[in-house]
Design an enzyme around this catalytic site. Structure first.
Site, PDB file in Angstrom:
ATOM      1  N   TYR A 129       0.835  -1.211   0.000  1.00 13.47           N
ATOM      2  CA  TYR A 129       0.000   0.000   0.000  1.00 13.47           C
ATOM      3  C   TYR A 129       0.867   1.257   0.000  1.00 13.47           C
ATOM      4  O   TYR A 129       1.816   1.386   0.778  1.00 13.47           O
ATOM      5  CB  TYR A 129      -0.899   0.005   1.229  1.00 13.47           C
ATOM      6  CG  TYR A 129      -1.923   1.111   1.240  1.00 13.47           C
ATOM      7  CD1 TYR A 129      -3.037   1.046   0.423  1.00 13.47           C
ATOM      8  CD2 TYR A 129      -1.774   2.214   2.069  1.00 13.47           C
ATOM      9  CE1 TYR A 129      -3.994   2.050   0.424  1.00 13.47           C
ATOM     10  CE2 TYR A 129      -2.721   3.231   2.086  1.00 13.47           C
ATOM     11  CZ  TYR A 129      -3.832   3.139   1.259  1.00 13.47           C
ATOM     12  OH  TYR A 129      -4.762   4.142   1.262  1.00 13.47           O
TER      13      TYR A 129
ATOM     14  N   SER B 174       1.239  -7.708   2.270  1.00 15.40           N
ATOM     15  CA  SER B 174       0.366  -6.630   2.725  1.00 15.40           C
ATOM     16  C   SER B 174      -0.708  -6.363   1.669  1.00 15.40           C
ATOM     17  O   SER B 174      -1.441  -7.269   1.298  1.00 15.40           O
ATOM     18  CB  SER B 174       1.195  -5.394   3.064  1.00 15.40           C
ATOM     19  OG  SER B 174       0.414  -4.440   3.736  1.00 15.40           O
TER      20      SER B 174
ATOM     21  N   ASP C  98       1.121  -8.404  14.241  1.00 15.02           N
ATOM     22  CA  ASP C  98       0.891  -7.474  13.144  1.00 15.02           C
ATOM     23  C   ASP C  98      -0.328  -6.599  13.443  1.00 15.02           C
ATOM     24  O   ASP C  98      -1.461  -7.086  13.474  1.00 15.02           O
ATOM     25  CB  ASP C  98       0.669  -8.266  11.850  1.00 15.02           C
ATOM     26  CG  ASP C  98       0.615  -7.383  10.611  1.00 15.02           C
ATOM     27  OD1 ASP C  98       0.505  -6.149  10.758  1.00 15.02           O
ATOM     28  OD2 ASP C  98       0.679  -7.944   9.500  1.00 15.02           O
TER      29      ASP C  98
ATOM     30  N   HIS D  49       4.278  -6.653  11.220  1.00  7.78           N
ATOM     31  CA  HIS D  49       3.926  -6.641   9.802  1.00  7.78           C
ATOM     32  C   HIS D  49       5.061  -7.138   8.915  1.00  7.78           C
ATOM     33  O   HIS D  49       4.827  -7.557   7.786  1.00  7.78           O
ATOM     34  CB  HIS D  49       3.510  -5.225   9.394  1.00  7.78           C
ATOM     35  CG  HIS D  49       2.746  -5.164   8.108  1.00  7.78           C
ATOM     36  ND1 HIS D  49       1.635  -5.936   7.861  1.00  7.78           N
ATOM     37  CD2 HIS D  49       2.944  -4.413   6.975  1.00  7.78           C
ATOM     38  CE1 HIS D  49       1.164  -5.670   6.644  1.00  7.78           C
ATOM     39  NE2 HIS D  49       1.946  -4.756   6.094  1.00  7.78           N
TER      40      HIS D  49
END
Length: 335
Positions: free
Chosen positions: A92, A188, A274, A309
């Protein structure tokens, strides 16, 4: 950050019910039929990168609504055989960056297509080159995650997921690619896109998904205000009463629903701390993977209890390399 989601013993059996719109399949069938009319590949230009062992091309393919989408296509230099291909999706806020940034898959012997993210690329890395011409009239917040949030047909991720599916068609049209051996890979947001491609592309050879966005969206919005989910929450904090319309839109891009329709062998990775993409979303998608398609693919998931993450980072990439080589029957030296 300490573990904040369900404990691992519960995650391993976590199979939440997901409310799917009655026209979910028709929505995506119609969307992809509209996008699939033109031939995918629009242009392919060699690029000088300074790398002697890798050949790279600047590729443009036709994505959602025929819009031009940029990508880097790379192959090991000097190879003429039809190679298995990896289509990679970026995270992202990132664009495709520079062609020498992501060399893992091409160094492992694959043809590699790295798709640019339309309308993103300005938050991290070295930028992107693909605008989103469809975004101007869509109501929503400034961040991509909230663009067009109040109507499924206007939503940013309808366009981006369509681009991701078209990227597979594009790589199959490129020279020197074995179209029967194409894998989708991402982390992600890229993991969410790879999972969506698996659900919408029945003949995909494999999918590698790490810390996927868009999985268990309703629960994620309850758990975290970090990252893309935080942008959605911030939009709804201003537009009070828009939740019903927003949740309806989000139900069409729910990764668990798309995972249920997948066929390909799948490899997942997740960090249990995460806070960007809560692990319950990844486990829900994994546990319900392929249940609606009727397929029985090999699947596995790797959990990293003390990581966020970043998950398993380079350790996980090494596991991905070995797993994908076995799936696509790629020869490589072993220690």
């Amino acid at each position: 950050m300490p573990a904040f989601d369900l404990p691992l013993t519960e995650l391993e059996h976590y199979r939440p019910d997901v409310e799917e719109p009655a026209d979910f399949d028709e929505f995506w069938l119609g969307t992809l039929q509209e996008a699939g009319r033109p031939e995918p590949l629009a242009a392919m230009t060699p690029v000088r990168t300074g790398l002697r062992l890798t050949e790279t091309w600047d590729v443009t393919f036709r994505g959602f609504a025929g819009d031009p989408v940029r990508a880097w296509f790379s192959r090991p230099a000097g190879t003429r055989d039809a190679l298995p291909a990896v289509v990679e999706y970026a995270g992202y806020g990132r664009g495709r960056g520079l062609p020498h940034e992501r060399l893992t898959w091409v160094n492992a012997g694959y043809a590699h297509l790295l798709m640019d993210n339309r309308g993103q690329g300005d938050q991290y890395g070295c930028g992107g080159d693909t605008p989103d011409p469809q975004a101007g009239s869509s109501p929503g917040g400034p961040g991509a995650a909230a663009r067009g949030l109040l109507a499924p047909r206007d939503y940013h991720y309808r366009r981006l997921i369509t681009d991701a599916v078209r990227a597979v068609a594009a790589v199959r049209a490129l020279p020197g690619v074995d179209g029967s051996r194409v894998a989708a890979v991402g982390n992600s947001q890229g993991g969410g896109l790879a999972l969506a491609v698996a659900g919408l592309t029945p003949d995909l050879a494999a999918v590698l998904v790490t810390a996927p966005l868009l999985c268990g969206i309703r629960r994620a919005l309850d758990l975290t205000d970090v990252g893309p989910y935080g942008e959605i929450a911030a939009y709804l904090a201003v537009h009070r009463g828009a939740e019903k319309a927003a949740y309806r839109t989000l139900s069409y891009v729910e990764g668990i629903s798309l995972a249920r329709r997948a066929h390909a062998p799948a490899h997942f990775g997740v960090g249990l701390r995460d806070t960007v993409c809560p692990p319950s979303g990844a486990y829900a998608a994994f546990n319900r993977y392929a249940e609606r398609s009727g397929a029985d693919p090999r699947k596995e998931i790797r959990a990293y209890p003390y990581n966020g993450h970043e998950g398993g980072d380079a350790v996980h990439v090494r596991r991905q390399l070995d797993w994908l080589a076995d799936r696509l029957e790629v020869s490589r030296s072993r220690e």
